[in-house]
Design a protein around this motif. Structure first.
Motif, PDB file in Angstrom:
ATOM      1  N   VAL A  93       3.002   3.291  -2.619  1.00 48.18           N
ATOM      2  CA  VAL A  93       3.285   1.877  -2.377  1.00 48.18           C
ATOM      3  C   VAL A  93       2.633   1.001  -3.446  1.00 48.18           C
ATOM      4  O   VAL A  93       3.219   0.021  -3.918  1.00 48.18           O
ATOM      5  CB  VAL A  93       2.803   1.475  -0.965  1.00 48.18           C
ATOM      6  N   ALA A  94       1.424   1.378  -3.864  1.00 47.10           N
ATOM      7  CA  ALA A  94       0.731   0.597  -4.881  1.00 47.10           C
ATOM      8  C   ALA A  94       1.497   0.609  -6.201  1.00 47.10           C
ATOM      9  O   ALA A  94       1.587  -0.407  -6.893  1.00 47.10           O
ATOM     10  CB  ALA A  94      -0.682   1.150  -5.084  1.00 47.10           C
ATOM     11  N   LEU A  95       2.083   1.746  -6.539  1.00 49.42           N
ATOM     12  CA  LEU A  95       2.811   1.847  -7.806  1.00 49.42           C
ATOM     13  C   LEU A  95       4.176   1.176  -7.759  1.00 49.42           C
ATOM     14  O   LEU A  95       4.734   0.842  -8.801  1.00 49.42           O
ATOM     15  CB  LEU A  95       2.971   3.326  -8.184  1.00 49.42           C
ATOM     16  N   ILE A  96       4.716   0.999  -6.553  1.00 47.65           N
ATOM     17  CA  ILE A  96       6.047   0.388  -6.434  1.00 47.65           C
ATOM     18  C   ILE A  96       6.046  -1.038  -6.987  1.00 47.65           C
ATOM     19  O   ILE A  96       7.023  -1.485  -7.593  1.00 47.65           O
ATOM     20  CB  ILE A  96       6.513   0.404  -4.960  1.00 47.65           C
ATOM     21  N   THR A  97       4.942  -1.758  -6.814  1.00 48.27           N
ATOM     22  CA  THR A  97       4.912  -3.133  -7.321  1.00 48.27           C
ATOM     23  C   THR A  97       5.025  -3.156  -8.844  1.00 48.27           C
ATOM     24  O   THR A  97       5.674  -4.037  -9.408  1.00 48.27           O
ATOM     25  CB  THR A  97       3.617  -3.842  -6.893  1.00 48.27           C
ATOM     26  N   THR A  98       4.398  -2.194  -9.515  1.00 50.70           N
ATOM     27  CA  THR A  98       4.545  -2.110 -10.969  1.00 50.70           C
ATOM     28  C   THR A  98       5.991  -1.819 -11.341  1.00 50.70           C
ATOM     29  O   THR A  98       6.524  -2.394 -12.309  1.00 50.70           O
ATOM     30  CB  THR A  98       3.628  -1.010 -11.532  1.00 50.70           C
ATOM     31  N   LEU A  99       6.632  -0.941 -10.580  1.00 48.74           N
ATOM     32  CA  LEU A  99       8.038  -0.620 -10.810  1.00 48.74           C
ATOM     33  C   LEU A  99       8.912  -1.857 -10.626  1.00 48.74           C
ATOM     34  O   LEU A  99       9.774  -2.154 -11.470  1.00 48.74           O
ATOM     35  CB  LEU A  99       8.494   0.489  -9.862  1.00 48.74           C
ATOM     36  N   TYR A 100       8.684  -2.604  -9.549  1.00 47.72           N
ATOM     37  CA  TYR A 100       9.465  -3.817  -9.296  1.00 47.72           C
ATOM     38  C   TYR A 100       9.297  -4.819 -10.438  1.00 47.72           C
ATOM     39  O   TYR A 100      10.259  -5.432 -10.907  1.00 47.72           O
ATOM     40  CB  TYR A 100       9.032  -4.470  -7.984  1.00 47.72           C
ATOM     41  N   GLY A 101       8.058  -4.995 -10.893  1.00 43.34           N
ATOM     42  CA  GLY A 101       7.801  -5.938 -11.975  1.00 43.34           C
ATOM     43  C   GLY A 101       8.520  -5.546 -13.255  1.00 43.34           C
ATOM     44  O   GLY A 101       9.101  -6.394 -13.941  1.00 43.34           O
ATOM     45  N   ALA A 102       8.515  -4.245 -13.574  1.00 45.74           N
ATOM     46  CA  ALA A 102       9.188  -3.772 -14.781  1.00 45.74           C
ATOM     47  C   ALA A 102      10.695  -3.955 -14.685  1.00 45.74           C
ATOM     48  O   ALA A 102      11.352  -4.338 -15.660  1.00 45.74           O
ATOM     49  CB  ALA A 102       8.846  -2.304 -15.022  1.00 45.74           C
ATOM     50  N   ILE A 103      11.262  -3.692 -13.508  1.00 47.33           N
ATOM     51  CA  ILE A 103      12.711  -3.831 -13.334  1.00 47.33           C
ATOM     52  C   ILE A 103      13.130  -5.299 -13.423  1.00 47.33           C
ATOM     53  O   ILE A 103      14.084  -5.644 -14.137  1.00 47.33           O
ATOM     54  CB  ILE A 103      13.157  -3.227 -11.987  1.00 47.33           C
ATOM     55  N   VAL A 104      12.430  -6.164 -12.702  1.00 48.66           N
ATOM     56  CA  VAL A 104      12.766  -7.596 -12.714  1.00 48.66           C
ATOM     57  C   VAL A 104      12.690  -8.155 -14.133  1.00 48.66           C
ATOM     58  O   VAL A 104      13.545  -8.942 -14.555  1.00 48.66           O
ATOM     59  CB  VAL A 104      11.827  -8.377 -11.769  1.00 48.66           C
ATOM     60  N   SER A 105      11.695  -7.713 -14.880  1.00 48.19           N
ATOM     61  CA  SER A 105      11.505  -8.224 -16.235  1.00 48.19           C
ATOM     62  C   SER A 105      12.525  -7.657 -17.213  1.00 48.19           C
ATOM     63  O   SER A 105      13.213  -8.399 -17.912  1.00 48.19           O
ATOM     64  CB  SER A 105      10.086  -7.893 -16.706  1.00 48.19           C
TER      65      SER A 105
END
Length: 263
Positions: free
Chosen positions: A185-197
């Motif tokens: 779950v902690a790593l998912i936020t990094t994934l979301y940020g990379a995708i959105v950007s």
């Protein structure tokens, strides 16, 4: 509609979904975490409100739509229209262009023709037109900067969400079975940020910059054409001068169409 923008988004999202589907042991549910999404999207939006006036941020949807529905002008029709105006001005005088103002759809060309009809000095007319171009460029830069800003903040809030998740996970180290899911779950936020950007806002910014450059190329042709009309240049010379602004492929195509029309 810009097919490249739509196609790129569809292809990017499809590839991500396909990767999840074919990865051994993966599931879509593992990649869905609403608190992480709220941190990334909400945080990026909040930071953008801090960075820009509220009126500018509220125009973000219009800026995004320009990536899908750009207002493009082809150089060839613009050149033909300017040459037609030059022929009319040379044949009947510059005041004859006043009767053609109702047929002009581009407000930039209309502004130049009206100044030419009013007898505005050539240098002054060129200065006004270039000031208008500068104003357009500044508006375009604001939209691009807005997209760049969201694209820059999203990964940062992805890292913030990851750190928050790690802190929560480390606070529950007495439960070893929760460490793995907590790390995911902690790593998912990094994934979301990379995708959105990298799939949305930064490509939108690059697309806006591309169309802004194309629009300025058309505006440059218009300025040169209008100045030449005001100076009374020969229409044929004007046409050859403006045709040099076309890419070689479009120039050859325009020449073929001209030959076909003459035949």
């Amino acid at each position: 509609m810009d097919k490249a923008t739509v196609g790129g988004l569809v292809a990017g999202i499809a590839l991500l979904l396909l990767s999840i589907m074919i990865a051994p042991g993966s599931s879509f549910a593992a990649f869905i975490d609403y608190p992480s999404l709220a941190v990334v999207v909400g945080g990026a939006i909040a930071a953008t409100f801090i960075a820009f006036p509220i009126g500018t941020v509220l125009q973000v949807h219009k800026v995004i739509l320009k990536s899908f529905f750009p207002k493009q002008q082809s150089l060839t029709p613009v050149i033909h229209q300017l040459v037609e105006f030059a022929e009319l001005a040379r044949r009947e005088g510059i005041l004859a262009l006043e009767g053609r103002t109702d047929d002009i759809e581009d407000p930039f060309i209309l502004l130049g023709i009206q100044m030419a009809v009013d007898g505005t000095d050539t240098e002054l007319m060129e200065g006004i037109l270039r000031a208008e171009m500068d104003a357009i460029v500044n508006r375009h830069k604001t939209g691009k900067t807005l997209m760049d800003t969201v694209g820059r903040y999203a990964p940062a809030f992805g890292m913030i969400g990851t750190l928050m998740g790690l802190i929560i996970m480390l606070g529950n180290m007495d439960d070893p079975e929760a460490i793995g899911p907590g790390m995911a779950v902690a790593l998912i936020t990094t994934l979301y940020g990379a995708i959105v950007s990298n799939l949305f806002f930064l490509p939108f910014a690059d697309k806006l910059a591309f169309y802004s450059k194309r629009e300025m190329e058309v505006r440059e042709v218009i300025v040169r054409g209008l100045v030449a009309i005001q100076d009374g240049d020969n229409p044929r010379v004007l046409e050859q001068k403006l045709m040099t602004m076309l890419p070689p492929s479009e120039r050859a195509k325009a020449d073929q169409n001209a030959e076909a029309a003459a035949a």
